[in-house]
Design an enzyme around this catalytic site. Structure first.
Site, PDB file in Angstrom:
ATOM      1  N   HIS A 487      -4.587 -12.009 -13.585  1.00  0.00           N
ATOM      2  CA  HIS A 487      -5.885 -12.498 -14.046  1.00  0.00           C
ATOM      3  C   HIS A 487      -6.523 -13.520 -13.103  1.00  0.00           C
ATOM      4  O   HIS A 487      -7.029 -14.548 -13.566  1.00  0.00           O
ATOM      5  CB  HIS A 487      -5.744 -13.140 -15.436  1.00  0.00           C
TER       6      HIS A 487
HETATM    7  C1  LIG Z   1      -2.334  -4.643 -12.911  1.00  0.00           C
HETATM    8  C2  LIG Z   1      -3.426  -5.312 -13.688  1.00  0.00           C
HETATM    9  C3  LIG Z   1      -3.331  -5.388 -15.070  1.00  0.00           C
HETATM   10  C4  LIG Z   1      -4.333  -6.014 -15.802  1.00  0.00           C
HETATM   11  N1  LIG Z   1      -4.327  -5.908 -17.156  1.00  0.00           N
HETATM   12  C5  LIG Z   1      -5.411  -6.314 -17.875  1.00  0.00           C
HETATM   13  C6  LIG Z   1      -5.526  -6.017 -19.261  1.00  0.00           C
HETATM   14  O1  LIG Z   1      -4.689  -5.338 -19.846  1.00  0.00           O
HETATM   15  N2  LIG Z   1      -6.623  -6.486 -19.925  1.00  0.00           N
HETATM   16  C7  LIG Z   1      -7.580  -7.233 -19.312  1.00  0.00           C
HETATM   17  O2  LIG Z   1      -8.524  -7.655 -19.983  1.00  0.00           O
HETATM   18  N3  LIG Z   1      -7.505  -7.496 -17.985  1.00  0.00           N
HETATM   19  C8  LIG Z   1      -6.474  -7.023 -17.250  1.00  0.00           C
HETATM   20  N4  LIG Z   1      -6.435  -7.219 -15.895  1.00  0.00           N
HETATM   21  C9  LIG Z   1      -7.505  -8.018 -15.275  1.00  0.00           C
HETATM   22  C10 LIG Z   1      -8.849  -7.298 -15.216  1.00  0.00           C
HETATM   23  O3  LIG Z   1      -8.680  -5.928 -14.974  1.00  0.00           O
HETATM   24  C11 LIG Z   1      -9.717  -7.973 -14.144  1.00  0.00           C
HETATM   25  O4  LIG Z   1      -9.919  -9.332 -14.513  1.00  0.00           O
HETATM   26  C12 LIG Z   1     -11.088  -7.325 -13.978  1.00  0.00           C
HETATM   27  O5  LIG Z   1     -10.945  -5.956 -13.729  1.00  0.00           O
HETATM   28  C13 LIG Z   1     -11.831  -7.991 -12.825  1.00  0.00           C
HETATM   29  O6  LIG Z   1     -13.033  -7.272 -12.586  1.00  0.00           O
HETATM   30  P1  LIG Z   1     -13.911  -7.549 -11.297  1.00  0.00           P
HETATM   31  O7  LIG Z   1     -15.136  -6.738 -11.453  1.00  0.00           O
HETATM   32  O8  LIG Z   1     -14.035  -9.017 -11.122  1.00  0.00           O
HETATM   33  O9  LIG Z   1     -13.036  -7.050 -10.071  1.00  0.00           O
HETATM   34  P2  LIG Z   1     -12.423  -5.622  -9.733  1.00  0.00           P
HETATM   35  O10 LIG Z   1     -12.301  -4.776 -10.932  1.00  0.00           O
HETATM   36  O11 LIG Z   1     -11.203  -5.914  -8.924  1.00  0.00           O
HETATM   37  O12 LIG Z   1     -13.528  -4.953  -8.804  1.00  0.00           O
HETATM   38  C14 LIG Z   1     -13.741  -5.306  -7.463  1.00  0.00           C
HETATM   39  C15 LIG Z   1     -14.051  -4.037  -6.692  1.00  0.00           C
HETATM   40  O13 LIG Z   1     -14.564  -4.386  -5.415  1.00  0.00           O
HETATM   41  C16 LIG Z   1     -13.979  -3.561  -4.440  1.00  0.00           C
HETATM   42  N5  LIG Z   1     -14.021  -4.283  -3.167  1.00  0.00           N
HETATM   43  C17 LIG Z   1     -13.400  -5.436  -2.857  1.00  0.00           C
HETATM   44  N6  LIG Z   1     -13.668  -5.789  -1.582  1.00  0.00           N
HETATM   45  C18 LIG Z   1     -14.482  -4.829  -1.077  1.00  0.00           C
HETATM   46  C19 LIG Z   1     -15.085  -4.621   0.185  1.00  0.00           C
HETATM   47  N7  LIG Z   1     -14.922  -5.472   1.211  1.00  0.00           N
HETATM   48  N8  LIG Z   1     -15.850  -3.515   0.365  1.00  0.00           N
HETATM   49  C20 LIG Z   1     -16.059  -2.638  -0.661  1.00  0.00           C
HETATM   50  N9  LIG Z   1     -15.490  -2.786  -1.879  1.00  0.00           N
HETATM   51  C21 LIG Z   1     -14.713  -3.866  -2.085  1.00  0.00           C
HETATM   52  C22 LIG Z   1     -12.574  -3.335  -4.964  1.00  0.00           C
HETATM   53  O14 LIG Z   1     -11.957  -2.221  -4.368  1.00  0.00           O
HETATM   54  C23 LIG Z   1     -12.808  -3.187  -6.448  1.00  0.00           C
HETATM   55  O15 LIG Z   1     -13.046  -1.867  -6.832  1.00  0.00           O
HETATM   56  C24 LIG Z   1      -5.446  -6.620 -15.127  1.00  0.00           C
HETATM   57  C25 LIG Z   1      -5.542  -6.535 -13.738  1.00  0.00           C
HETATM   58  C26 LIG Z   1      -4.551  -5.870 -13.018  1.00  0.00           C
HETATM   59  C27 LIG Z   1      -4.676  -5.771 -11.526  1.00  0.00           C
END
Ligand SMILES: Cc1cc2nc3c(=O)[nH]c(=O)nc-3n(C[C@H](O)[C@H](O)[C@H](O)COP(=O)(O)OP(=O)(O)OC[C@H]3O[C@@H](n4cnc5c(N)ncnc54)[C@H](O)[C@@H]3O)c2cc1C
Length: 554
Positions: A487
């Site tokens: 997280h």
């Molecule tokens: C293994 C795991 C289990 C989890 N379990 C839970 C759960 O059960 N419940 C829950 O609520 N939360 C859970 N989480 C946390 C939750 O999924 C994250 O907090 C949430 O997905 C974050 O979303 P985000 O949009 O900030 O980032 P992300 O979903 O990480 O999206 C960022 C995106 O940007 C892309 N990116 C990054 N850098 C670049 C670049 N330079 N060029 C192009 N693209 C790029 C990445 O590839 C990614 O697709 C978990 C996370 C993980 C990893």
């Protein structure tokens, strides 16, 4: 580098993860907006993304994971952890635990205080949670109580379901929690999450429901929405006519070619808590000394970029049990494995439909807390570490985490090379308060395990082990058995204009430049009291509303 003037859009969303997919959907709903969504990872067409138990095969797999590692951590007695982040359409929502938890009202009220903007108060966030929700208890024939509609939505893109399994050993652990004084709850998501119940999950009919399926698939045909997967963003581009620098696009690598893409109105950075600060720093927005160290010209010197990293550290107690089935014993035989496979193939139920954790408890680590400050994820299985085989004996894992840690870490680029992973230093257990909560929470686990409903299984504490009793011993052991619960948040946090460490304002606009917002988990000033996916969707929903209501670029 190819300069492609044809590649100009109104909005560019960087990162098709949890936040980015929702944003692309909302911004392209108006056919006049040309929207480009860019994702470094590939399509989400790997079968293990969709079979719930497949998270085990997506973590630490370069097909779906960035394969980051943390720096060796003093609080973890020098250990370094794998630090999974989704790299595919859907981002982390394609590899996460699918657990649907919003946090507590006090989390959001605190954000409103920190930013001075009531838009972040719980009652003003609730509509943004509800807007995209499709909650199973509001289905026809569902068992919603009369107030359910005040807190939950139906008909939105984001499906929330009941788990399709039951375990006697977990039912009894829940009863033991109740016997220890923790109330039973039927809904963790109404602002006060104290209680015990099974998690609700983001699944549809036994399959993972990620943000790519929810928000992108239904709108892929829109002519004004372009989705570039397998395209790495190297840096953001700025125009500087002597006034405030304006973000005008991004440099990307696509099919081996380096291109520039332009944004007439805004670039929205949704690359997550590791990717967003990394890209800001690479683009000249970050701490002045870090930029100077890597010879990067400063566009806006913001000391808060990459600081304030917060994460939940899960401390996993393992109890060997007698006289009851756990996944360890069922999955350790060929017949057992075959039965599990068959059950999923025929009914989409059973262990293969299992989220990583099933039973959830929110409670307090000691009397001094007014609200729940620790969370349990309880599983009918045990192993040394993710990726390793199940233990050969019947056992459960009761993993506990401090919901509101005071330890703070950092994300800092190691070089100007956009392909090189940044240094990720969570600094777990680096404050006396966090070490105390760790020790106390292990004692709460023991108290639950001693209750009659669970004591009948003659539980034996394999980890950390009953020989460890003092605060110091338990805090040190927590460092040995603790690991991330995935997280990370807070590395581009929002705040008031006079807060030097704020990276974005309360409407998520990056300070010192125009045309650029951050909308993802990195903007949280403090971590929410629970899992972070649905709070990130709520942030994206708010951001989309603000972007769409702005009459033109600011
Ligand atoms: C293994 C795991 C289990 C989890 N379990 C839970 C759960 O059960 N419940 C829950 O609520 N939360 C859970 N989480 C946390 C939750 O999924 C994250 O907090 C949430 O997905 C974050 O979303 P985000 O949009 O900030 O980032 P992300 O979903 O990480 O999206 C960022 C995106 O940007 C892309 N990116 C990054 N850098 C670049 C670049 N330079 N060029 C192009 N693209 C790029 C990445 O590839 C990614 O697709 C978990 C996370 C993980 C990893």
């Amino acid at each position: 580098m190819t300069d492609t003037t044809n590649n100009t859009f109104d909005f560019i969303v960087v990162g098709a993860g949890t936040a980015g997919c929702l944003l692309a959907n909302r911004l392209s709903a108006n056919p006049d907006h040309r929207v480009l969504l860019i994702e470094a990872g590939g399509r989400d067409n790997y079968h293990w993304i969709h079979i719930p138990v497949g998270y085990l095969y997506c973590i630490n797999n370069p097909r779906t994971d960035w394969m980051f590692r943390t720096e060796p951590d003093k609080g973890l007695n020098g250990r370094s952890l794998i630090y999974p982040r989704g790299k595919t359409l859907g981002g982390c929502s394609s590899i996460n635990g699918m657990l649907y938890i919003r946090g507590q009202a006090r989390d959001y009220n605190h954000w409103a205080e920190v930013t001075g903007d009531d838009a972040w108060r719980w009652e003003n966030c609730l509509p943004d949670f509800i807007k995209h929700e499709h909650h199973h208890r509001l289905d026809e024939g569902g068992d919603a109580d009369p107030e359910h509609r005040d807190f939950h939505g139906h008909g939105g893109e984001w499906r929330v379901e009941k788990q399709r399994l039951s375990w006697q050993v977990l039912d009894d652990f829940a009863e033991a929690a109740a016997q220890s004084g923790i109330p039973r709850t039927r809904d963790f998501n109404r602002g006060d999450n104290e209680g015990v119940d099974y998690f609700e999950v983001n699944q549809r009919a036994g399959w993972r429901w990620n943000t790519s399926k929810a928000f992108l698939k239904p709108v892929r045909q829109r002519h004004n929405l372009t989705i570039w997967h397998s395209t790495h963003v190297n840096q953001l581009l700025f125009a500087n006519d002597g006034t405030t620098p304006r973000c005008v696009g991004a440099e990307v690598v696509r099919n081996g070619e380096t291109l520039r893409v332009g944004a007439n109105r805004e670039v929205i950075l949704s690359a997550g808590s590791i990717g967003s600060p990394q890209l800001l720093q690479l683009s000249g927005i970050g701490p002045a000394d870090l930029l100077a160290e890597h010879d990067i010209e400063a566009v806006s010197a913001l000391p808060g970029v990459g600081e304030n990293l917060q994460d939940h550290l899960q401390i996993r107690s393992v109890y060997k049990v007698q006289g009851v089935k756990t996944l360890n014993t069922i999955a350790n035989s060929l017949v057992g494995k075959a039965k599990i496979g068959l059950e999923y193939a025929l009914k989409r139920t059973g262990p293969m439909s299992m989220a990583p954790s099933q039973l959830c408890i929110f409670t307090r680590s000691s009397e001094g807390y007014d609200d729940a400050n620790i969370q349990y994820h309880v599983q009918p299985l045990s192993l040394e570490a993710f990726g390793q085989p199940l233990h050969p004996y019947a056992a459960i894992t009761a993993s506990v985490c401090n919901l509101n840690p005071s330890s703070r870490g950092t994300v800092r680029i190691k070089s100007r090379d956009p392909r090189q992973a940044p240094a990720i230093a969570p600094n777990y257990l680096s404050t006396p308060e966090d070490r105390q909560v760790a020790a106390d929470s292990l004692r709460v686990t023991r108290r639950i395990a001693e209750q009659p409903a669970f004591a009948k299984y003659q539980p034996e504490e394999v980890k950390p082990g009953l020989e460890y009793q003092s605060d110091d011993e338990l805090a040190r052991l927590a460092g040995d058995i603790g690991t991330t619960i995935f997280h990370p948040v807070g590395t581009a946090r929002m705040g008031r204009d006079d807060d030097p460490m704020a990276v974005v304002d309360s409407r998520l606009r990056v300070r010192g430049v125009t045309g650029l917002r951050v909308a993802d988990a990195s903007v949280m000033p403090t971590i929410t009291s629970g899992n972070t996916n649905s709070p990130t969707l709520m942030i994206a929903e708010k951001a989309a509303g603000w972007i769409l209501s702005a009459r033109s670029s600011y």
